[in-house]
Design a protein around this motif. Structure first.
Motif, PDB file in Angstrom:
ATOM      1  N   ASN A  44      17.338  74.869  36.288  1.00  0.00           N
ATOM      2  CA  ASN A  44      17.455  74.280  37.621  1.00  0.00           C
ATOM      3  C   ASN A  44      18.401  75.117  38.472  1.00  0.00           C
ATOM      4  N   GLU A 166       5.913  73.115  39.958  1.00  0.00           N
ATOM      5  CA  GLU A 166       6.103  72.010  39.023  1.00  0.00           C
ATOM      6  C   GLU A 166       5.053  70.905  39.260  1.00  0.00           C
ATOM      7  N   THR A 169       5.217  67.454  36.980  1.00  0.00           N
ATOM      8  CA  THR A 169       6.460  66.699  36.819  1.00  0.00           C
ATOM      9  C   THR A 169       6.197  65.207  37.010  1.00  0.00           C
ATOM     10  N   GLN A 198       8.797  73.155  34.418  1.00  0.00           N
ATOM     11  CA  GLN A 198       9.918  72.884  33.525  1.00  0.00           C
ATOM     12  C   GLN A 198       9.428  72.502  32.126  1.00  0.00           C
ATOM     13  N   THR A 313      15.006  72.201  30.558  1.00  0.00           N
ATOM     14  CA  THR A 313      15.197  70.874  31.129  1.00  0.00           C
ATOM     15  C   THR A 313      14.350  69.847  30.401  1.00  0.00           C
TER      16      THR A 313
END
Length: 319
Positions: A44, A166, A169, A198, A313
């Motif tokens: 991040n 992403e 997510t 991620q 993450t």
């Protein structure tokens, strides 16, 4: 006769961006082949979203050169916008509109014309398995359905390069896998995908090439398998039919860890073709037969940790 290599779908050279005194991108170079999936990984704050925003013309870089779909960012940002699609971390779907109305609105914004826009909307509803839900407000859609609608809206203009920041997510594993299938279908049609994620399983499943971004710099790039081989811990597990063969192999291989119960030897190595050839050739020369062989390499989570000093993450298997 000489042939010219195809122009990359995306090329960034010396890309820089700062916000105040904070350097986000410190001269990164990226190149994405046409019709490929390129995954940009990083902790991040590493600059992944900033990179996508620059390449998709949403913000300007402080320095560097960018070509997307053959257009120069500095000279022809409108040309880039006409050739790309962008799906961010947060859906662009209007909850008050139905699925079909969302697509028709996007077609109108793309100036497709009334009849052509409605045909395109119907094509995309069918392609993304949203026909039954087409007349329902998007607010009633599940997370997976919203993501499919969001991707369908991105495709209204028939882009050849799509930036997915992403894209899965917050989705459950089944919806994430469905999204993967959609992405594979796009690539099969020749679309280039630039992906940030991620989920390391996502990059491993989808990407032809991966770049790892850390503190504004690209610290590694290659295929997923190439990156895994850079991290210690890979090994070849050899299984033998009986203790006699195990002992004979151990005599050849020296101090390789052995498991008497499982009849196995663990030999350090990256599982490359040449190393395997040498390993099996040595055993064959000694008259030792291997019953089974398996190659174990570090996963992208190990690569990420080794390169950035941080755990990923999110690490979640999709089954």
């Amino acid at each position: 006769m000489t042939t010219t290599a195809p122009q990359p779908a995306v090329r960034a050279t010396g890309l820089r961006k700062s916000f105040g005194d904070h350097v986000v991108l410190d001269g990164i170079d990226l190149e994405v082949a046409q019709g490929a999936v390129f995954a940009l990984l990083g902790p991040n704050g590493a600059g992944k979203t900033t990179t996508v925003q620059i390449l998709s013309t949403l913000i300007r870089p402080d320095g560097g050169d960018v070509l997307v779909a053959g257009r120069d960012l500095a000279r022809d940002p409108e040309g880039i916008r006409a050739a790309i699609g962008v799906t961010g971390q947060f859906s662009a779907v209007d909850d008050l509109l139905t699925g079909r109305e969302n697509l028709v609105l996007m077609a109108d914004l793309r100036h497709l014309g009334r009849a052509a826009g409605r045909r395109r909307a119907d094509e995309l509803l069918a392609r993304f398995d949203l026909v039954e839900a087409a007349g329902k407000p998007a607010a009633t859609y599940s997370g997976g359905m919203r993501r499919r609608l969001d991707l369908a809206m991105t495709l209204v203009g028939d882009p050849r390069v799509i930036f997915l920041d992403e894209p899965t997510t917050g989705l459950d594993p089944r919806s994430r896998r469905t999204t993967w299938q959609v992405i594979r279908g796009l690539v099969a049609d020749g679309v280039t995908i630039f992906l940030t994620t991620q989920y390391l399983e996502e990059a491993d499943e989808l990407a032809d090439r991966v770049a790892v971004l850390d503190h504004g710099r690209v610290v590694a790039e290659g295929t997923p398998d190439e990156l895994k081989r850079r991290v210690p811990g890979g090994h070849v597990l050899l299984r033998f039919a009986d203790t006699t063969a195990l002992a004979a192999a151990a005599a050849v291989l020296g101090d390789a860890p052995r498991d008497e119960d499982e009849l196995t030897l663990q030999v350090a190595g990256d599982g490359g073709v040449r190393a395997l050839r040498d390993l099996l050739g040595g055993l064959d020369h000694a008259g030792v037969e291997v019953a089974e062989l398996s190659i174990h390499t570090p996963d992208l989570d190990d690569v990420f940790l080794a390169l950035t000093g941080q755990a990923t993450t999110v690490k979640e298997s999709v089954r």
